[in-house]
Design an enzyme around this catalytic site. Structure first.
Site, PDB file in Angstrom:
ATOM      1  N   LEU A  41      -6.818   9.665  -3.240  1.00  0.00           N
ATOM      2  CA  LEU A  41      -7.384  10.185  -1.956  1.00  0.00           C
ATOM      3  C   LEU A  41      -8.718   9.814  -2.588  1.00  0.00           C
ATOM      4  O   LEU A  41      -9.616  10.766  -3.425  1.00  0.00           O
ATOM      5  CB  LEU A  41      -6.367  12.070  -2.483  1.00  0.00           C
ATOM      6  CG  LEU A  41      -7.302  12.830  -1.723  1.00  0.00           C
ATOM      7  CD1 LEU A  41      -6.832  12.206  -0.171  1.00  0.00           C
ATOM      8  CD2 LEU A  41      -7.119  13.926  -1.930  1.00  0.00           C
ATOM      9  N   HIS A  42      -9.367  10.318  -1.148  1.00  0.00           N
ATOM     10  CA  HIS A  42     -11.451  10.158  -1.210  1.00  0.00           C
ATOM     11  C   HIS A  42     -11.715  10.757  -0.201  1.00  0.00           C
ATOM     12  O   HIS A  42     -10.732  10.506   1.163  1.00  0.00           O
ATOM     13  CB  HIS A  42     -12.067   9.128  -1.296  1.00  0.00           C
ATOM     14  CG  HIS A  42     -10.778   7.878  -0.905  1.00  0.00           C
ATOM     15  ND1 HIS A  42      -9.466   7.198  -0.890  1.00  0.00           N
ATOM     16  CD2 HIS A  42     -11.530   7.059   0.533  1.00  0.00           C
ATOM     17  CE1 HIS A  42      -9.371   6.562   0.601  1.00  0.00           C
ATOM     18  NE2 HIS A  42     -10.381   6.071   0.896  1.00  0.00           N
ATOM     19  N   LEU A  43     -12.479  11.611  -0.052  1.00  0.00           N
ATOM     20  CA  LEU A  43     -13.062  11.862   0.892  1.00  0.00           C
ATOM     21  C   LEU A  43     -14.129  11.142   1.562  1.00  0.00           C
ATOM     22  O   LEU A  43     -15.422  10.963   0.821  1.00  0.00           O
ATOM     23  CB  LEU A  43     -13.430  13.780   1.291  1.00  0.00           C
ATOM     24  CG  LEU A  43     -14.002  14.544   2.243  1.00  0.00           C
ATOM     25  CD1 LEU A  43     -13.756  14.590   3.382  1.00  0.00           C
ATOM     26  CD2 LEU A  43     -15.041  15.588   1.331  1.00  0.00           C
TER      27      LEU A  43
END
Ligand SMILES: [Zn+2]
Length: 161
Positions: free
Chosen positions: A119-121
């Protein structure tokens, strides 16, 4: 010659020439030498990292230190920490790069175009005079800030907190 432009490296990356590690974000977390050192800051279980193949100057990612793949896996406390870190990052990017706007978001799942499941923004500064995505695909797009330089500039901002 266009070989030195970062966007051509991005194309290589999209084609599958990734660092030889199980998860590139876990490798950044662990300081693995196979992953370039792009880390800007680390706080409350999250890491801010410059994107090695930036879409635009100042393109960064924020990701949890622990390997999770969905937003639902974050605790309420983690979600708040992520939000605060994103807010600080937006402020620093505004001060350092003076963009005209931002795109902020996640690519979730194979159908989204995500190339890394961890998960990465993404936080992508946008500039009024930038060229279009087709120019990126054509390899004609110039990213004028070296990712390492962007990393160093942002590190100073975070160090001043
Ligand atoms: Zn991972």
């Amino acid at each position: 010659m266009r070989d030195h432009l970062f966007n051509t490296e991005k194309l290589k990356y999209v084609k599958g020439e990734k660092p030889d590690v199980a998860c590139v974000l876990c490798a950044i977390r662990d300081g693995d030498r196979k992953a370039d050192n792009l880390e800007v800051a680390r706080r409350d279980g999250f890491i801010v990292s410059v994107n090695l193949y930036p879409f635009n100057p100042g393109h960064v990612m924020i990701f949890p230190e622990r390997h999770v793949e969905t937003l639902q896996d974050l605790s309420d406390g983690e979600a708040l920490a992520l939000h605060r870190l994103a807010a600080d990052t937006l402020r620093f990017l505004t001060e350092e790069f003076r963009p005209d706007g931002f795109n902020v978001g996640y690519n979730l799942g194979k159908g989204s175009g995500a190339s890394v499941p961890h998960l990465h923004l993404h936080i992508v500064p946008r500039y009024a005079n930038e060229v279009g995505f087709l120019d990126v695909l054509a390899g004609t797009r110039l990213t004028v800030v070296d990712p390492a330089e962007a990393r160093d500039r942002l590190r100073k901002r975070f160090a001043s907190l």
